[in-house]
Write a protein that holds these residues in place. Structure first.
Motif, PDB file in Angstrom:
ATOM      1  N   TRP A   1       0.891  -1.262  -0.059  1.00  0.00           N
ATOM      2  CA  TRP A   1      -0.155  -0.146  -0.051  1.00  0.00           C
ATOM      3  C   TRP A   1       0.695   1.390  -0.022  1.00  0.00           C
ATOM      4  CZ3 TRP A   1      -4.432  -0.808   4.223  1.00  0.00           C
ATOM      5  CH2 TRP A   1      -4.988  -1.748   4.097  1.00  0.00           C
ATOM      6  N   ALA A   2       2.033   1.208   0.887  1.00  0.00           N
ATOM      7  CA  ALA A   2       2.713   2.536   0.920  1.00  0.00           C
ATOM      8  C   ALA A   2       3.703   2.564  -0.320  1.00  0.00           C
ATOM      9  CB  ALA A   2       3.614   2.133   2.282  1.00  0.00           C
ATOM     10  N   SER A   3       4.165   1.453  -0.809  1.00  0.00           N
ATOM     11  CA  SER A   3       4.957   1.961  -2.070  1.00  0.00           C
ATOM     12  C   SER A   3       3.889   2.196  -3.253  1.00  0.00           C
ATOM     13  CB  SER A   3       5.797   0.726  -2.530  1.00  0.00           C
ATOM     14  OG  SER A   3       5.003  -0.493  -2.480  1.00  0.00           O
ATOM     15  N   PHE A   4       2.978   1.689  -3.414  1.00  0.00           N
ATOM     16  CA  PHE A   4       1.881   2.383  -4.577  1.00  0.00           C
ATOM     17  C   PHE A   4       1.415   3.633  -4.229  1.00  0.00           C
ATOM     18  CE2 PHE A   4      -2.215   2.830  -6.588  1.00  0.00           C
ATOM     19  CZ  PHE A   4      -1.820   2.427  -7.857  1.00  0.00           C
ATOM     20  N   ALA A   5       1.196   3.934  -2.899  1.00  0.00           N
ATOM     21  CA  ALA A   5       0.712   5.401  -2.719  1.00  0.00           C
ATOM     22  C   ALA A   5       1.574   6.298  -3.028  1.00  0.00           C
ATOM     23  CB  ALA A   5       0.094   5.438  -1.338  1.00  0.00           C
TER      24      ALA A   5
ATOM     25  N   ARG B   1       4.509  10.824  -6.125  1.00  0.00           N
ATOM     26  CA  ARG B   1       5.815  11.252  -6.902  1.00  0.00           C
ATOM     27  C   ARG B   1       5.532  11.531  -8.280  1.00  0.00           C
ATOM     28  NH1 ARG B   1       9.152   6.866  -3.545  1.00  0.00           N
ATOM     29  NH2 ARG B   1       9.937   8.098  -1.828  1.00  0.00           N
ATOM     30  N   ALA B   2       4.585  10.590  -8.796  1.00  0.00           N
ATOM     31  CA  ALA B   2       4.467  10.779 -10.466  1.00  0.00           C
ATOM     32  C   ALA B   2       3.150  12.088 -10.470  1.00  0.00           C
ATOM     33  CB  ALA B   2       3.566   9.436 -10.972  1.00  0.00           C
TER      34      ALA B   2
ATOM     35  N   ILE C   1      -2.153  21.855  -9.663  1.00  0.00           N
ATOM     36  CA  ILE C   1      -1.654  22.624  -8.572  1.00  0.00           C
ATOM     37  C   ILE C   1      -1.088  21.765  -7.665  1.00  0.00           C
ATOM     38  CG2 ILE C   1      -2.879  24.706  -9.227  1.00  0.00           C
ATOM     39  CD1 ILE C   1      -4.725  23.767  -6.867  1.00  0.00           C
ATOM     40  N   PHE C   2      -0.475  20.625  -7.775  1.00  0.00           N
ATOM     41  CA  PHE C   2      -0.091  19.662  -6.886  1.00  0.00           C
ATOM     42  C   PHE C   2       1.404  19.737  -6.768  1.00  0.00           C
ATOM     43  CE2 PHE C   2       1.107  15.236  -5.490  1.00  0.00           C
ATOM     44  CZ  PHE C   2       0.680  15.360  -4.430  1.00  0.00           C
ATOM     45  N   SER C   3       1.885  19.708  -5.262  1.00  0.00           N
ATOM     46  CA  SER C   3       3.492  19.394  -5.200  1.00  0.00           C
ATOM     47  C   SER C   3       3.444  18.528  -3.811  1.00  0.00           C
ATOM     48  CB  SER C   3       4.189  20.804  -4.969  1.00  0.00           C
ATOM     49  OG  SER C   3       3.765  21.221  -3.744  1.00  0.00           O
ATOM     50  N   PHE C   4       4.432  17.406  -3.891  1.00  0.00           N
ATOM     51  CA  PHE C   4       4.351  16.686  -3.065  1.00  0.00           C
ATOM     52  C   PHE C   4       5.803  16.714  -2.201  1.00  0.00           C
ATOM     53  CE2 PHE C   4       5.771  12.077  -1.722  1.00  0.00           C
ATOM     54  CZ  PHE C   4       5.211  12.073  -0.277  1.00  0.00           C
ATOM     55  N   THR C   5       5.896  17.068  -0.938  1.00  0.00           N
ATOM     56  CA  THR C   5       7.258  17.437  -0.425  1.00  0.00           C
ATOM     57  C   THR C   5       7.646  16.348   0.329  1.00  0.00           C
ATOM     58  OG1 THR C   5       6.561  19.952  -0.223  1.00  0.00           O
ATOM     59  CG2 THR C   5       8.359  19.137   1.260  1.00  0.00           C
ATOM     60  N   GLU C   6       8.789  15.838   0.081  1.00  0.00           N
ATOM     61  CA  GLU C   6       9.135  14.653   0.942  1.00  0.00           C
ATOM     62  C   GLU C   6      10.261  15.175   2.059  1.00  0.00           C
ATOM     63  OE1 GLU C   6      10.032  10.976  -1.036  1.00  0.00           O
ATOM     64  OE2 GLU C   6       9.341  11.599  -3.180  1.00  0.00           O
ATOM     65  N   ARG C   7       9.829  14.563   3.172  1.00  0.00           N
ATOM     66  CA  ARG C   7      10.602  14.890   4.390  1.00  0.00           C
ATOM     67  C   ARG C   7      10.621  13.833   5.089  1.00  0.00           C
ATOM     68  NH1 ARG C   7      12.103  18.450   2.462  1.00  0.00           N
ATOM     69  NH2 ARG C   7      11.794  20.765   2.729  1.00  0.00           N
TER      70      ARG C   7
ATOM     71  N   PRO D   1      -4.485   7.113  -3.129  1.00  0.00           N
ATOM     72  CA  PRO D   1      -4.159   6.390  -4.400  1.00  0.00           C
ATOM     73  C   PRO D   1      -4.548   4.981  -4.402  1.00  0.00           C
ATOM     74  CG  PRO D   1      -2.299   7.730  -3.644  1.00  0.00           C
ATOM     75  CD  PRO D   1      -3.283   7.611  -2.602  1.00  0.00           C
ATOM     76  N   VAL D   2      -4.395   4.377  -3.168  1.00  0.00           N
ATOM     77  CA  VAL D   2      -4.611   2.821  -2.883  1.00  0.00           C
ATOM     78  C   VAL D   2      -6.181   2.582  -3.320  1.00  0.00           C
ATOM     79  CG1 VAL D   2      -4.570   0.963  -1.322  1.00  0.00           C
ATOM     80  CG2 VAL D   2      -2.702   2.461  -1.639  1.00  0.00           C
ATOM     81  N   THR D   3      -7.110   3.763  -2.622  1.00  0.00           N
ATOM     82  CA  THR D   3      -8.443   3.572  -2.585  1.00  0.00           C
ATOM     83  C   THR D   3      -8.793   3.664  -4.012  1.00  0.00           C
ATOM     84  OG1 THR D   3      -8.284   4.824  -0.402  1.00  0.00           O
ATOM     85  CG2 THR D   3     -10.658   4.866  -1.900  1.00  0.00           C
ATOM     86  N   GLY D   4      -8.282   4.453  -4.677  1.00  0.00           N
ATOM     87  CA  GLY D   4      -8.920   4.772  -6.096  1.00  0.00           C
ATOM     88  C   GLY D   4      -8.446   3.600  -6.946  1.00  0.00           C
ATOM     89  N   HIS D   5      -7.331   3.002  -6.598  1.00  0.00           N
ATOM     90  CA  HIS D   5      -7.023   1.652  -7.458  1.00  0.00           C
ATOM     91  C   HIS D   5      -7.895   0.591  -7.201  1.00  0.00           C
ATOM     92  CE1 HIS D   5      -4.410   0.526 -10.905  1.00  0.00           C
ATOM     93  NE2 HIS D   5      -4.380  -0.714 -10.177  1.00  0.00           N
ATOM     94  N   ALA D   6      -7.992   0.415  -5.688  1.00  0.00           N
ATOM     95  CA  ALA D   6      -8.829  -0.702  -5.226  1.00  0.00           C
ATOM     96  C   ALA D   6     -10.077  -0.736  -5.877  1.00  0.00           C
ATOM     97  CB  ALA D   6      -8.691  -0.558  -3.783  1.00  0.00           C
ATOM     98  N   VAL D   7     -10.858   0.254  -5.707  1.00  0.00           N
ATOM     99  CA  VAL D   7     -12.045   0.428  -6.508  1.00  0.00           C
ATOM    100  C   VAL D   7     -12.141   0.157  -8.013  1.00  0.00           C
ATOM    101  CG1 VAL D   7     -13.985   1.862  -7.060  1.00  0.00           C
ATOM    102  CG2 VAL D   7     -13.073   1.899  -4.755  1.00  0.00           C
ATOM    103  N   ARG D   8     -11.001   0.389  -8.511  1.00  0.00           N
ATOM    104  CA  ARG D   8     -11.075   0.184  -9.869  1.00  0.00           C
ATOM    105  C   ARG D   8     -10.829  -1.122 -10.259  1.00  0.00           C
ATOM    106  NH1 ARG D   8      -9.751   2.181 -14.930  1.00  0.00           N
ATOM    107  NH2 ARG D   8      -9.175   0.320 -16.299  1.00  0.00           N
ATOM    108  N   SER D   9     -10.175  -2.013  -9.301  1.00  0.00           N
ATOM    109  CA  SER D   9     -10.015  -3.605  -9.351  1.00  0.00           C
ATOM    110  C   SER D   9     -11.353  -3.983  -9.359  1.00  0.00           C
ATOM    111  CB  SER D   9      -8.674  -3.925  -8.538  1.00  0.00           C
ATOM    112  OG  SER D   9      -9.167  -3.927  -7.410  1.00  0.00           O
ATOM    113  N   LEU D  10     -12.267  -3.314  -8.286  1.00  0.00           N
ATOM    114  CA  LEU D  10     -13.399  -4.017  -7.795  1.00  0.00           C
ATOM    115  C   LEU D  10     -14.421  -4.066  -9.036  1.00  0.00           C
ATOM    116  CD1 LEU D  10     -13.854  -2.920  -4.312  1.00  0.00           C
ATOM    117  CD2 LEU D  10     -13.361  -5.323  -4.930  1.00  0.00           C
TER     118      LEU D  10
END
Ligand SMILES: Cc1cc2nc3c(=O)[nH]c(=O)nc-3n(C[C@H](O)[C@H](O)[C@H](O)COP(=O)(O)OP(=O)(O)OC[C@H]3O[C@@H](n4cnc5c(N)ncnc54)[C@H](O)[C@@H]3O)c2cc1C
Length: 387
Positions: A61-65, A70-71, A77-83, A338-347
């Motif tokens: 879950w963590a690596s997928f999200a 990152r992608a 208007i999105f930015s992801f700050t790694e800390r 991201p996990v939620t969105g993809h999980a629903v897609r798979s369902l």
């Protein structure tokens, strides 16, 4: 990817509903309906802490999200700050970690912490050190949800605010659409992403064990600016977390608790939380002790707790065919989106997801009542000792 004419109605335009719409819109006819605004309530109030490596989640879950954040970084208007995140360890617990830090963390003594992050911390005299985690970061929840909306619309989704869904329409055990305040809409599949309201909204079809959950957050402007690379932090005895904002302020969150009557509860930040932040948390950070409170936030509609602290993402057998639900995000709905969105897609599509789904199923709960006690992610446990 082959495009189908299947229509999916997503109920709820919070972060979950928008993440689902973004996943399904490229090859489905997707309509999102929200009774209020887009991400106007709980989702836009989130602190935006992405601390998957500290959470009791499967690594996949963590690596997928993380790969998705990152992608998406730099789009819309999105930015992801790694800390990095530092979880402070009270002096009395230091012995637990000197040999081995849990969950992939690294234990640093107090002097080591102060050397690694000069100018970030204030008075750490009550702490033996801290557990340092990487693979963490933060985002602005409103910018993120608006970017999901933008991406979903670019892929063809239609998103309508002020459209309350009153019920699902069912024929011969199959979902055929929804009934809205403006009339019926046909659909082949309906996804409820309606937070704690899901229990009431689907009560005629399936019992969903969720309860409203409330958080507090305060933003402080430091009297002296903190360094831009100041790590995110958390303190297990007070069960409080913090991070810098894009403007150099410090966002402090915590005080999660269940609510019985969210709509009848004043949504002010609790006085006890404000006092704790000013007296006990602010001095832990350099230059914040004499800072000025800029904003106080409490979720106006509440987040949603589940009995085991994990989400419910399922197309349950006892419901009509074509009904999927996402609820019980338990204070982690942004980082898991991201996990939620993809999980629903798979369902919906039957595609194999790149992460385990068993923990999402509704049938993991024998007791479906909403009488359960709150299960905090803070432990106690080896990783999060609460002395
Ligand atoms: C102060 C605070 C700090 C937080 N910090 C973090 C954090 O740092 N990291 C993290 O990952 N998470 C955090 N969270 C949790 C996160 O915000 C939630 O888990 C997440 O927003 C849940 O999103 P959702 O889309 O599932 O639900 P919601 O955002 O609640 O969306 C549900 C939507 O459904 C709509 N709706 C309901 N009924 C109907 C109906 N009948 N018809 C149509 N629409 C309907 C509502 O209007 C609403 O827009 C925090 C939450 C709060 C309050």
């Amino acid at each position: 990817m082959s495009i189908t004419n299947d229509r999916i109605v997503v109920v709820g335009a919070g972060v979950s509903g928008l993440a689902i719409a973004r996943e399904l819109a490229p090859d489905h006819d997707v309509i999102v309906l929200d009774k209020g605004g887009v991400a106007a309530d709980t989702s836009s109030r989130a602190s935006g802490m992405i601390s998957l490596s500290l959470e009791p989640f499967p690594d996949e879950w963590a690596s997928f999200a993380l790969s998705q954040f990152r992608a998406l970084d730099g789009q819309g208007i999105f930015s992801f700050t790694e800390r990095e995140t530092v979880r402070l360890v009270p002096e009395t617990n230091t012995d637990l970690y000197t040999d081995q830090a849990p969950d992939g963390g690294e234990f640093l003594t107090r002097p080591e912490l102060e050397r690694r992050y000069p100018d970030s911390f204030g008075d750490l005299s009550a702490y033996g050190g801290g557990l340092v985690y990487d693979g963490t970061g933060y985002l602005d929840a409103l910018d993120y949800t608006m970017t999901l909306k933008w991406a979903a619309e670019r892929a063809g989704a239609e998103i309508f605010r002020d459209h309350e869904v009153l019920d699902i329409r069912v024929e011969d055990g199959m979902v055929i659409g929804v009934e809205t305040e403006y009339g019926p809409i046909d659909a082949d599949h309906v996804v409820y992403a309606t937070g704690w309201k899901t229990r009431d909204l689907l009560a005629d079809y399936v019992d969903v064990p969720v309860r409203p959950l409330r958080w507090n957050a305060i933003v402080i402007e430091p009297n002296d600016p903190l360094p831009a690379d100041c790590p995110m932090g958390s303190e297990p005895t007070m069960q409080i977390y913090w991070r810098l904002t894009a403007h150099g302020n410090v966002l402090v969150g915590g005080n999660e608790h269940l609510l019985t009557d969210p709509e009848g509860t004043p949504m002010d930040v609790q006085t006890s939380f404000r006092e704790r932040v000013i007296e006990d948390v602010a001095p832990l950070l350099d230059g914040v002790a004499r800072g000025r409170i800029r904003r106080e936030d409490c979720c106006p509609t509440a987040d949603c707790a589940s009995p085991d602290g994990l989400p419910i993402i399922d197309t349950p057998e006892e419901g009509p065919d074509g009904l999927t639900m996402v609820t019980g995000l338990h204070g982690r709905g942004i980082m898991l989106s991201p996990v939620t969105g993809h999980a629903v897609r798979s369902l919906v599509t039957g595609e194999e997801p790149p992460f385990p789904m068993a923990q999402f199923r509704l049938d993991r709960f024998d007791d479906r009542s909403a009488d359960f006690e709150y299960r905090s992610h803070w432990g106690p446990g080896e990783g999060n000792p609460v002395p």
